[in-house]
Design an enzyme around this catalytic site. Structure first.
Site, short mmCIF file in Angstrom:
data_model
loop_
_atom_site.label_atom_id
_atom_site.label_comp_id
_atom_site.label_asym_id
_atom_site.label_seq_id
_atom_site.Cartn_x
_atom_site.Cartn_y
_atom_site.Cartn_z
N ASN A 146 0.77 -1.23 0.03
CA ASN A 146 -0.08 0.01 0.06
C ASN A 146 0.91 1.47 -0.09
O ASN A 146 0.60 2.29 -0.62
CB ASN A 146 -0.85 -0.10 1.41
CG ASN A 146 -1.55 1.18 1.30
OD1 ASN A 146 -2.57 1.39 0.44
ND2 ASN A 146 -1.53 2.15 2.27
N ASP A 208 1.44 6.53 0.14
CA ASP A 208 1.06 5.43 -0.66
C ASP A 208 1.44 5.28 -1.81
O ASP A 208 1.76 6.17 -2.59
CB ASP A 208 -0.69 5.69 -0.80
CG ASP A 208 -1.38 5.17 0.23
OD1 ASP A 208 -0.90 5.33 1.47
OD2 ASP A 208 -2.44 4.38 0.22
N ASP A 239 -0.17 -6.76 3.62
CA ASP A 239 -0.59 -5.92 4.53
C ASP A 239 -1.75 -4.84 3.92
O ASP A 239 -1.44 -4.43 2.86
CB ASP A 239 0.74 -5.04 4.96
CG ASP A 239 0.38 -4.07 6.22
OD1 ASP A 239 -0.07 -4.70 7.14
OD2 ASP A 239 0.73 -2.82 5.88
N GLU A 280 -4.68 -9.17 4.54
CA GLU A 280 -5.24 -8.54 5.81
C GLU A 280 -6.36 -7.48 5.34
O GLU A 280 -6.03 -6.47 4.81
CB GLU A 280 -3.98 -7.63 6.53
CG GLU A 280 -4.84 -6.88 7.87
CD GLU A 280 -3.67 -5.84 8.29
OE1 GLU A 280 -4.16 -5.31 9.62
OE2 GLU A 280 -3.26 -5.17 7.48
#
Ligand code: CA
Length: 551
Positions: A146, A208, A239, A280
């Site tokens: 990310n 990001d 993640d 996740e």
């Protein structure tokens, strides 16, 4: 495809690209017929152990855990012999980020191709993988896509040079857009260099990545290939994938995010068909379901975790099985990952107010339900810890020695106050310890198909405090019964499983003690009727019975 590169790593083969494209094209089956219905075989029956390398074992006396330290402790996780039960018996480890990072936790990566010097070298990592594989332990590494570290050369280049191709690796705006995220936070950070703003969901130190940029997507795949092929890992824990791609002001679970995950997972499979990916998505089961059938192999079932802790804390079984039943109904087996607590949450023993019986019951529930169980290091001995994050990631407590056997100097993070009491050495030889319960159940799961793969069949109980279920795989049949109450529960009867079972009498044997229990009668319509396994059951006690049809 020829975007800017920070490093030249392996060239992606043309054949791999074709396979990737083919997989991506066929990956649109409905939920009832997932395009990747089966997870790799090695995951069946495996329990994964989450390790924070910084806190597991220091080998060189700087107070910081490292890869050589982890290697020296691998026998604790799995000694490679099915005959011994002095090891945990885990078939897999998930390492929180090990790539170079300015932070202690590593979730802001500054170099995706190098192990953090605190932890060792890339050679140390390859040795870890080979030593793990020698013991039958698969290795998953955390992959953070990310965002990256603001120290990363790509971001530094983008900040300082508006003409560099790395500018399009991130999202810049000349003015603050004036919006806040759904939690009221500000995701747009002022550049330290010029009058402009950049996007970073978590904080300004984690800009990001712009995963809509094909060059960034290719780089993400190149990184995956590097860890799979050059470092030898068996998969990834991904993640924060909810937040990968923004869509206007929509920053969670966007179509672009799903599209990227399809492409990424297909790439991982093309490089290593045996790899396992787990993501996740910290959200409700309803949201997690959007990430099937054709993206990652599995996702963490946060609702299952919450329901286990809530049931054990409250003493009521109501709703305990709802999230896991919903996942079971919708998904092929082992395409979801269960756990109780991870590195972002208050440790289980703290959540249970230090009650060891509750911790044992919690472990038994986790390890007898369907899904791929993950256990955060230290949970198996009941380590404590509460926020801030550093305090739920404290050094592993191996013994009562100074430094808890973790280090011979002062540890990077102070030990918990119970470190002299709660440690591996104290529980190692005690057959009744939490550690040995975990070992026993993890080994059982590895060798018992009903526990590893069996269908979950809930049973009715005559008491709200009692929970009971079957796990069934072919003729293999297990019965779990647990008393969630703080008090003795007497005479609870179980019934249910209409048409699910072969009629007749079943002999019952307690798998943890080896003792026989009352036999179970199943009616002609395949139902257990008013089975009373024990006259009474102690507070927070449980049994795991193996049922065998009497011929
Ligand atoms: Ca060290």
């Amino acid at each position: 495809m020829a975007g800017p590169r920070l490093r030249s790593s392996r060239a992606g083969g043309l054949s791999a690209m074709i396979v990737t494209t083919l997989l991506a094209c066929t990956a649109s089956a409905p939920a009832s017929a997932p395009s990747h219905a089966a997870v790799p075989e090695w995951i069946d029956g495996a329990v994964c152990y989450e390790v924070f390398v910084r806190s597991f074992q220091d080998s060189d006396g700087d107070g910081i855990g490292d890869l050589q330290g982890l290697i020296s402790r691998l026998d604790y996780i799995n000694d490679g012999s099915a005959r011994t039960q002095r090891d945990l018996g885990a078939g897999c480890i998930w390492l929180m980020p090990v790539a170079r990072s300015p932070s202690y936790h590593g979730y802001d990566v500054a170099d995706y191709y190098a192990v953090d010097p605190d932890y060792g070298t890339n050679e140390d990592f390859r040795l870890l993988v080979s030593e793990a594989h020698r013991r039958g332990i698969r290795v998953l590494v955390d992959m953070v896509l990310n965002h990256i570290s603001s120290d990363h050369p790509a971001f530094q280049a983008a900040l300082h040079d508006t003409t560099t191709p790395f500018r399009s690796w991130f999202r810049f705006l000349p003015e603050h857009p004036g919006v806040r995220n759904p939690w009221g936070g500000d995701n747009w950070h002022r550049s330290p260099v010029r009058d402009e703003y950049y996007y970073g969901f978590f904080w300004h130190g984690m800009p990001d990545l712009n995963l809509e940029n094909p060059a960034v997507r290719e780089e993400a795949k190149r990184i995956a290939t590097y860890w799979l092929e050059d470092m030898g890992v068996d998969g990834f824990r991904l993640d924060a994938i909810k937040y990968l791609i923004e869509d206007g002001h929509d920053i969670q679970d966007t179509p672009g995010t799903h599209e990227f995950l399809r492409e990424y997972a297909a790439h991982v499979r093309s490089v290593s068909p045996d790899a396992f990916t787990v993501g996740e998505v910290w959200d409700s089961t309803a949201v997690v379901m959007q990430y099937y059938p054709d993206q990652l192999d599995a996702y963490f079932a946060f609702e299952v975790a919450d329901s286990i802790v809530a049931a054990v804390r409250s003493g009521s079984a109501r709703g305990l099985l709802d999230p896991v039943l919903r996942l079971q109904q919708a998904l092929p087996r082992n395409r979801f990952a269960t756990f109780v607590r991870n590195h972002d949450q208050t440790r289980t023993m703290t959540a249970l107010d230090g009650d060891v019986r509750s911790a044992k019951l919690t472990a038994a529930i986790l390890l007898t339900l369907p899904g791929v169980p993950f256990i955060y290091y230290g949970e198996e001995i009941g380590m404590t810890g509460d926020k801030p994050d550093e305090r739920i990631r404290t050094p592993m407590q191996w013994s009562a020695q100074p430094g808890a056997g973790f280090t011979r100097v002062s540890p990077w993070q102070p030990l918990q106050t119970d470190s002299l009491r709660t440690h591996v050495a104290a529980q190692d030889g005690d057959p009744g310890s939490l550690l040995n319960l975990n070992r026993r159940l993890i080994h059982l799961r590895a060798s018992n198909r009903a526990l590893a793969l069996g269908e979950l069949i809930p049973l009715r109980t005559t008491s709200d405090a009692m929970t009971a279920w079957l796990r069934r795989d072919g003729e293999g049949l297990m019965l779990f019964v647990g008393n969630l109450a703080d008090t003795v529960t007497a005479g609870t009867a179980l019934d249910g499983a209409h048409r699910a079972l072969r009629a007749g009498t079943y002999d019952a044997r307690d798998l943890l003690t080896g003792r026989a229990a009352a036999s179970v009668a199943v009616s002609e319509d395949g139902r257990i009727e008013r089975y009373v396994p024990f006259a009474e059951m102690s507070a927070k006690d449980f049994v795991l019975l193996e049922l065998a049809h009497r011929q």
